[in-house]
Motif scaffolding. Structure first.
Motif, short mmCIF file in Angstrom:
data_model
loop_
_atom_site.label_atom_id
_atom_site.label_comp_id
_atom_site.label_asym_id
_atom_site.label_seq_id
_atom_site.Cartn_x
_atom_site.Cartn_y
_atom_site.Cartn_z
N ASP A 162 86.42 -5.01 65.36
CA ASP A 162 86.48 -3.65 65.88
C ASP A 162 85.65 -2.68 65.04
OD1 ASP A 162 88.08 -3.62 63.64
OD2 ASP A 162 89.76 -2.59 64.59
N GLN A 163 84.73 -3.21 64.21
CA GLN A 163 83.96 -2.35 63.32
C GLN A 163 82.48 -2.31 63.72
OE1 GLN A 163 84.98 -4.02 59.45
NE2 GLN A 163 86.44 -2.33 59.18
N LEU A 164 81.92 -1.09 63.67
CA LEU A 164 80.49 -0.91 63.91
C LEU A 164 79.76 -1.05 62.57
CD1 LEU A 164 78.26 -0.13 65.95
CD2 LEU A 164 78.65 2.25 65.28
N ILE A 165 78.79 -1.94 62.53
CA ILE A 165 78.06 -2.26 61.31
C ILE A 165 76.59 -1.81 61.46
CG2 ILE A 165 77.37 -4.14 59.74
CD1 ILE A 165 80.44 -3.85 60.04
N ALA A 166 76.05 -1.15 60.44
CA ALA A 166 74.64 -0.75 60.42
C ALA A 166 73.80 -1.93 59.95
CB ALA A 166 74.44 0.44 59.51
N LEU A 167 72.78 -2.29 60.73
CA LEU A 167 71.92 -3.43 60.37
C LEU A 167 70.68 -3.02 59.60
CD1 LEU A 167 72.11 -5.54 63.65
CD2 LEU A 167 73.36 -5.87 61.51
N GLU A 168 70.51 -1.72 59.35
CA GLU A 168 69.35 -1.24 58.60
C GLU A 168 69.73 0.03 57.84
OE1 GLU A 168 66.66 1.36 61.53
OE2 GLU A 168 66.95 -0.70 62.26
N ALA A 169 68.88 0.39 56.90
CA ALA A 169 69.06 1.66 56.17
C ALA A 169 68.40 2.76 56.99
CB ALA A 169 68.43 1.57 54.79
N PHE A 170 69.07 3.87 57.16
CA PHE A 170 68.58 4.96 58.01
C PHE A 170 67.95 6.06 57.17
CE2 PHE A 170 72.16 3.05 60.43
CZ PHE A 170 71.42 2.56 61.50
N ASP A 171 66.90 6.66 57.72
CA ASP A 171 66.18 7.74 57.07
C ASP A 171 66.26 8.96 57.98
OD1 ASP A 171 64.39 9.55 55.95
OD2 ASP A 171 62.84 8.02 55.57
#
Length: 189
Positions: A162-171
């Motif tokens: 149930d967790q949203l995971i970031a697959l990259e670093a955001f700028d």
């Protein structure tokens, strides 16, 4: 002497109620009432229902009838009393067993516990946790990213449980708003 033979029929027709689906999502059930022999006099007025609306009553043949029950809450009980229909000898039917049915309410909203993420975040960091609004409190939910309107940035994220995971670093200077499309499915959908 002429021999006379008389047959005495004192057997009540039995009755079975069955639903075509055990847990539909929309709360509409098609019910079949099957008598053990041909009967007459049976009508929709003979059907007893708690929290259900009876419609589409029809005679399939003289021993089988069908009707629709639309539940007004997520459960409905259906029964038919004794002597609702009569066989050729005039015997009234025996009462049916109570047929109890429940239906599933589809989830109606998805909430993400957090919708912001720090700039230059770590890869595979948890953005937030999903929760689903569902009238069926006991339901568990499965979340998945799906294509369609709003799925522009789905490839930048993944969902684990149930967790949203970031697959990259955001700028922030490159892009500051991301949209995803998420589907919540309960155990019946």
């Amino acid at each position: 002497a002429t021999q006379l033979s008389i047959t005495s029929d004192q057997t009540k027709p039995s009755l079975i109620l069955e639903a075509t689906e055990s847990a539909p999502v929309n709360g509409e059930f098609i019910i079949t009432a099957t008598f053990s022999e041909d009967v007459s006099g049976f009508s929709s007025d003979d059907i007893m229902s708690t929290s259900g609306i009876i419609s589409d009553f029809s005679e399939i043949n003289t021993s089988t009838y069908s009707f629709k029950i639309t539940a007004t809450i997520n459960s409905v009980d259906i029964s038919i009393a004794a002597d609702a229909a009569f066989d050729e000898a005039g015997n009234g039917n025996s009462a049916s067993e109570m047929l109890s049915l429940t239906f599933n309410t589809a989830p109606n909203d998805i909430i993400l516990s957090n919708n912001t993420i720090d700039e230059n975040n770590e890869i595979n960091v948890v953005v937030g946790t999903f929760n689903t609004t569902d009238e069926d409190a006991e339901d568990s939910h499965i979340y998945q990213l799906i294509t369609g309107t709003g799925s522009d940035d789905n490839e930048r994220f993944e969902i684990i449980n149930d967790q949203l995971i970031a697959l990259e670093a955001f700028d922030f200077e490159v892009k500051n708003t991301y949209t995803i499309r998420v589907k919540s499915t309960d155990s019946f959908d």
